[in-house]
Motif scaffolding. Structure first.
Motif, PDB file in Angstrom:
ATOM      1  N   LEU A 170      10.442   5.965  -1.652  1.00  0.00           N
ATOM      2  CA  LEU A 170       9.095   5.413  -1.530  1.00  0.00           C
ATOM      3  C   LEU A 170       8.593   5.507  -0.099  1.00  0.00           C
ATOM      4  N   SER A 171       9.476   5.260   0.850  1.00  0.00           N
ATOM      5  CA  SER A 171       9.100   5.379   2.263  1.00  0.00           C
ATOM      6  C   SER A 171       8.749   6.821   2.595  1.00  0.00           C
ATOM      7  N   SER A 172       9.531   7.758   2.071  1.00  0.00           N
ATOM      8  CA  SER A 172       9.239   9.180   2.290  1.00  0.00           C
ATOM      9  C   SER A 172       7.898   9.555   1.689  1.00  0.00           C
ATOM     10  N   ILE A 173       7.646   9.052   0.488  1.00  0.00           N
ATOM     11  CA  ILE A 173       6.368   9.344  -0.169  1.00  0.00           C
ATOM     12  C   ILE A 173       5.222   8.761   0.643  1.00  0.00           C
ATOM     13  N   GLN A 174       5.413   7.557   1.156  1.00  0.00           N
ATOM     14  CA  GLN A 174       4.360   6.930   1.964  1.00  0.00           C
ATOM     15  C   GLN A 174       4.130   7.732   3.246  1.00  0.00           C
ATOM     16  N   SER A 175       5.209   8.201   3.858  1.00  0.00           N
ATOM     17  CA  SER A 175       5.070   9.031   5.062  1.00  0.00           C
ATOM     18  C   SER A 175       4.326  10.316   4.743  1.00  0.00           C
ATOM     19  N   THR A 208       0.689   9.512   4.282  1.00  0.00           N
ATOM     20  CA  THR A 208       0.042   9.294   5.580  1.00  0.00           C
ATOM     21  C   THR A 208      -0.200  10.623   6.276  1.00  0.00           C
ATOM     22  N   GLN A 209       0.806  11.505   6.257  1.00  0.00           N
ATOM     23  CA  GLN A 209       0.661  12.810   6.898  1.00  0.00           C
ATOM     24  C   GLN A 209      -0.416  13.631   6.204  1.00  0.00           C
ATOM     25  N   ALA A 210      -0.421  13.597   4.871  1.00  0.00           N
ATOM     26  CA  ALA A 210      -1.431  14.349   4.120  1.00  0.00           C
ATOM     27  C   ALA A 210      -2.828  13.821   4.431  1.00  0.00           C
ATOM     28  N   SER A 211      -2.959  12.513   4.517  1.00  0.00           N
ATOM     29  CA  SER A 211      -4.252  11.920   4.846  1.00  0.00           C
ATOM     30  C   SER A 211      -4.690  12.336   6.244  1.00  0.00           C
ATOM     31  N   SER A 212      -3.766  12.328   7.168  1.00  0.00           N
ATOM     32  CA  SER A 212      -4.075  12.752   8.540  1.00  0.00           C
ATOM     33  C   SER A 212      -4.480  14.226   8.568  1.00  0.00           C
ATOM     34  N   ASP A 213      -3.726  15.048   7.844  1.00  0.00           N
ATOM     35  CA  ASP A 213      -4.055  16.476   7.793  1.00  0.00           C
ATOM     36  C   ASP A 213      -5.425  16.708   7.171  1.00  0.00           C
ATOM     37  N   LEU A 214      -5.726  15.958   6.109  1.00  0.00           N
ATOM     38  CA  LEU A 214      -7.034  16.097   5.469  1.00  0.00           C
ATOM     39  C   LEU A 214      -8.157  15.686   6.421  1.00  0.00           C
ATOM     40  N   SER A 215      -7.909  14.644   7.213  1.00  0.00           N
ATOM     41  CA  SER A 215      -8.916  14.227   8.189  1.00  0.00           C
ATOM     42  C   SER A 215      -9.136  15.317   9.227  1.00  0.00           C
ATOM     43  N   LYS A 216      -8.043  15.943   9.667  1.00  0.00           N
ATOM     44  CA  LYS A 216      -8.160  17.036  10.642  1.00  0.00           C
ATOM     45  C   LYS A 216      -8.935  18.201  10.044  1.00  0.00           C
ATOM     46  N   VAL A 217      -8.618  18.524   8.805  1.00  0.00           N
ATOM     47  CA  VAL A 217      -9.317  19.628   8.136  1.00  0.00           C
ATOM     48  C   VAL A 217     -10.801  19.287   7.988  1.00  0.00           C
ATOM     49  N   HIS A 218     -11.099  18.032   7.641  1.00  0.00           N
ATOM     50  CA  HIS A 218     -12.490  17.617   7.488  1.00  0.00           C
ATOM     51  C   HIS A 218     -13.230  17.735   8.821  1.00  0.00           C
TER      52      HIS A 218
END
Length: 140
Positions: free
Chosen positions: A61-66, A69-79
């Protein structure tokens, strides 16, 4: 069934049977106990295994949360990158429109200049003709 002590002394074979039954039952209980020991050992390990499984679950679960978080950060960068690219494209489009308008203006000015030149040439030719008629008298 037990007989009173006075009768027990009399029935030795019956006591012998009871003693044998007691031994047999004791052996069966021992066998049952020996068979139950591995089961008890297995059951003792269940809490440890379940605790390990719970720990693994929390790690996953911690790995999934990480990852989330990383995917959300990457999506923000892409946006942000897409927004910057959109702004650049809009600026390029405006610049291209400005250049296109300037080219149209230059073409219009060139056409107007050519039209003016043609008119000027026509007027100059007319003047030359008039001058040549006035300067050179007609000969009789």
């Amino acid at each position: 069934m037990r007989k009173p002590p006075s009768e027990a002394n009399m029935d030795q074979p019956e006591m012998q049977d009871e003693l044998e039954n007691l031994h047999r039952m004791t052996r069966e209980l021992e066998e049952l106990l020996h068979r139950l020991v591995p089961i008890v050992d297995e059951l003792e390990q269940v809490p440890d295994r379940s605790q390990k499984l719970i720990e693994q679950l929390f790690q996953y679960l911690s790995s999934i949360q990480s990852l989330q978080t990383q995917a959300s950060s990457d999506l923000s960068k892409v946006h942000r990158a897409m927004t910057q690219m959109t702004n650049r494209l809009q600026a390029l489009e405006m610049s291209q429109q400005t250049r296109d308008q300037q080219m149209r203006d230059l073409i219009r000015v060139a056409k107007e200049r050519d039209a003016s030149r043609v008119q000027l040439e026509t007027k100059v030719n007319t003047l030359i003709e008039l001058l040549s008629q006035t300067v050179s008298p007609s000969q009789p």
